[in-house]
Scaffold this active site. Sequence first.
Site: not given
Length: 372
Positions: A97, A133, A216, A214, A119, A246
């Site tokens: 993604d 994503e 967003r 991590h 996936e 991260h």
Amino acid sequence: MARKILTVFGTRPEAIKLFPLVHTLEGDARFVSRVCVTGQHRGMLDQVLQIAGVAPDHDLDVMQPDQSLDALTARLLTGIGQVLDAERPDWVVVQGDTATAMCGALAAYYRKIRVAHVEAGLRSGHIYHPWPEEANRKIIGTMAHLHCAPTDTAADALRGENVDPATIHVTGNTVIDALHWVTARIRERPEIAGGLAQWETRFAGRRIIGVTSHRRENFGEGMQAIAGAIRRIAARDDVALIFPVHLNPHVRQVMQAELAGLDNVALIEPLDYPHFARLLDIATLMLTDSGGVQEEAPALGKPVLVMRETTERPEGIAAGTARLVGTDAARIVAETCRLLDDADAYAAMARAHNPFGDGTSAQRIVDLLAAG
């Protein structure tokens, strides 16, 4: 005539999930395998390439400081397009993604090159969770010719979007192939994952909790709440937390400000793949907002508390290997302590069946590429 397959990826998670496929393609005389990396995760990507022995044929190195998503997308689309014009593959393989995956599929679509989506079919049902994503997945799903769904749930999601059922195949997730591969290497060569030994020694006698964060959508208040939860969990004298932080400053600044100096919290640099597999192995449980950890940790019998409001991997929730806890600090602390203090609750999650694969997904996908 052998079919040319161009595998395109750019981030560490993509590299982990695609190197088993690259290995399988390279060992199959039915194919000519070519690899294009974009460098969307530069250092972390290179670590996986080195460990897995994958030598890219093309490296776009697209990342720039503080690059916006639209600027990144433009560089990816034109860069991958140039590679496609040079290689003229029969199939383009993308995974998951990311912006790299979405642009790889779109560039192939513009050239009427068939796309295989590894996936495929993961859906949270919320276009901003995970962001961006969720939208990337849906875009790829409209263009792919072969949908390699990791689970029946993912396949059902694609059918619900009127994707041609003949193009949907349940293959399992290649992340389990990768985990089996790397754990076998660690058994053969323990030194490749020996960098955590200092923390294992320091935290001997405590239960180790692994942490990753991590996403967003958690930047800002969510990240602050996660840091606060970790601080409260660290107040227990029977645990220690190992947190590979991260590189994104939206994560790093918050965690350093809130957690630096705590004796039983190790804020360490991002781990290469063998060391991360070792962390999964030694952890009692995982706190994460990552997608991949929801698949990997259950393969080693480790419960996962997912610090997100939604997940595109509901199979783990349904199977009992993972539990959504959001970013509310009180809930993260309560659910963590429940697993630490209630042996039956812990065992129920640790022994639940992992729904994400059996370690033979790459071969299934390669056979589908040969038949398609």
